[in-house]
Design a protein around this motif. Structure first.
Motif, PDB file in Angstrom:
ATOM      1  N   PRO A  16       0.723  -1.219   0.111  1.00  0.00           N
ATOM      2  CA  PRO A  16      -0.240  -0.091  -0.014  1.00  0.00           C
ATOM      3  C   PRO A  16       0.743   1.233  -0.099  1.00  0.00           C
ATOM      4  O   PRO A  16       1.946   1.435   0.679  1.00  0.00           O
ATOM      5  CB  PRO A  16      -1.064  -0.118   1.036  1.00  0.00           C
ATOM      6  N   ALA A  17       0.457   2.204  -0.564  1.00  0.00           N
ATOM      7  CA  ALA A  17       1.041   3.549  -0.825  1.00  0.00           C
ATOM      8  C   ALA A  17       0.142   4.661  -0.824  1.00  0.00           C
ATOM      9  O   ALA A  17      -0.827   4.497  -1.253  1.00  0.00           O
ATOM     10  CB  ALA A  17       2.073   3.510  -2.102  1.00  0.00           C
ATOM     11  N   GLU A  18       0.774   5.781  -0.255  1.00  0.00           N
ATOM     12  CA  GLU A  18      -0.167   6.799  -0.272  1.00  0.00           C
ATOM     13  C   GLU A  18       0.710   8.208  -0.462  1.00  0.00           C
ATOM     14  O   GLU A  18       1.816   8.312   0.337  1.00  0.00           O
ATOM     15  CB  GLU A  18      -0.860   7.336   1.300  1.00  0.00           C
ATOM     16  N   LEU A  19       0.383   9.114  -1.197  1.00  0.00           N
ATOM     17  CA  LEU A  19       0.881  10.388  -1.359  1.00  0.00           C
ATOM     18  C   LEU A  19       0.278  11.386  -0.761  1.00  0.00           C
ATOM     19  O   LEU A  19      -0.890  11.311  -0.771  1.00  0.00           O
ATOM     20  CB  LEU A  19       1.123  10.820  -3.193  1.00  0.00           C
ATOM     21  N   HIS A  20       1.003  12.233   0.040  1.00  0.00           N
ATOM     22  CA  HIS A  20       0.230  13.242   0.887  1.00  0.00           C
ATOM     23  C   HIS A  20       0.818  14.591   0.623  1.00  0.00           C
ATOM     24  O   HIS A  20       2.023  14.752   0.180  1.00  0.00           O
ATOM     25  CB  HIS A  20       0.629  12.825   2.285  1.00  0.00           C
ATOM     26  N   TYR A  21      -0.046  15.682   0.594  1.00  0.00           N
ATOM     27  CA  TYR A  21       0.312  17.105   0.355  1.00  0.00           C
ATOM     28  C   TYR A  21      -0.350  18.000   1.288  1.00  0.00           C
ATOM     29  O   TYR A  21      -1.732  17.810   1.514  1.00  0.00           O
ATOM     30  CB  TYR A  21       0.278  17.367  -0.914  1.00  0.00           C
ATOM     31  N   GLY A  22       0.248  18.853   1.720  1.00  0.00           N
ATOM     32  CA  GLY A  22      -0.296  19.959   2.723  1.00  0.00           C
ATOM     33  C   GLY A  22       0.174  21.239   2.284  1.00  0.00           C
ATOM     34  O   GLY A  22       1.429  21.458   2.080  1.00  0.00           O
ATOM     35  N   SER A  23      -0.470  22.476   2.330  1.00  0.00           N
ATOM     36  CA  SER A  23      -0.414  23.691   2.311  1.00  0.00           C
ATOM     37  C   SER A  23       0.506  24.194   3.234  1.00  0.00           C
ATOM     38  O   SER A  23       1.346  25.168   3.077  1.00  0.00           O
ATOM     39  CB  SER A  23      -1.567  24.667   1.793  1.00  0.00           C
ATOM     40  N   THR A  24       0.682  23.688   4.438  1.00  0.00           N
ATOM     41  CA  THR A  24       1.413  24.056   5.502  1.00  0.00           C
ATOM     42  C   THR A  24       3.091  23.578   5.231  1.00  0.00           C
ATOM     43  O   THR A  24       3.867  24.252   5.815  1.00  0.00           O
ATOM     44  CB  THR A  24       1.087  23.417   7.001  1.00  0.00           C
ATOM     45  N   ASP A  25       3.167  22.548   4.420  1.00  0.00           N
ATOM     46  CA  ASP A  25       4.433  22.486   4.042  1.00  0.00           C
ATOM     47  C   ASP A  25       4.386  22.383   2.360  1.00  0.00           C
ATOM     48  O   ASP A  25       4.579  21.446   1.824  1.00  0.00           O
ATOM     49  CB  ASP A  25       4.817  20.989   4.306  1.00  0.00           C
TER      50      ASP A  25
END
Length: 130
Positions: A16-25
């Motif tokens: 299983p793989a997940e890509l994450h992104y957030g505007s704080t970084d």
């Protein structure tokens, strides 16, 4: 999504793989890989590196991203290296491209610095309030 992960020149295993992104970084993406039975291993690297790697080899350091056209559907190869070894991660290029489009909707390329909380970072580093 599912990643196919292997040590170089070995048979790959689906994980299983997940890509994450957030505007704080806003400059970084996170790739979490792991078995469903334990905590994932997470790598953090530049969003720009991931985007560039969709079209040409990118990354001179511990993370290299390479388009791979020899498979159908196309895959994106991410080579992760540290002092103990190297892993090859293959992800579906279309899924990565869709993820990147969503990140660009949140923070368009070139506007990342507008989303940084530099005062908050300085406060956290120094322990002082402004």
């Amino acid at each position: 999504m599912t990643a196919h992960v292997s040590a170089l020149k070995r048979t790959s295993l689906p994980l299983p793989a997940e890509l994450h992104y957030g505007s704080t970084d806003p400059y970084a993406v996170r790739l979490s890989l792991g078995p469903s039975t334990g905590p994932p291993v997470t790598w953090v690297f530049a969003r720009e590196l991931l985007a560039e790697g969709l079209t040409r080899p990118a990354g001179p350091g511990d993370v290299q991203v390479l388009p791979w056209h020899c498979r159908t559907p196309r895959t994106l190869r991410i080579v992760l290296s540290n002092g103990t070894g190297t892993a090859l991660v293959e992800l579906a290029a279309a899924e990565v491209a869709a993820f990147l489009r969503r990140t660009f909707d949140v923070v368009p390329p070139g506007t990342e610095s507008e989303h940084l909380d530099l005062d908050g970072v300085i406060t956290a580093l120094t322990g002082r309030s402004g």
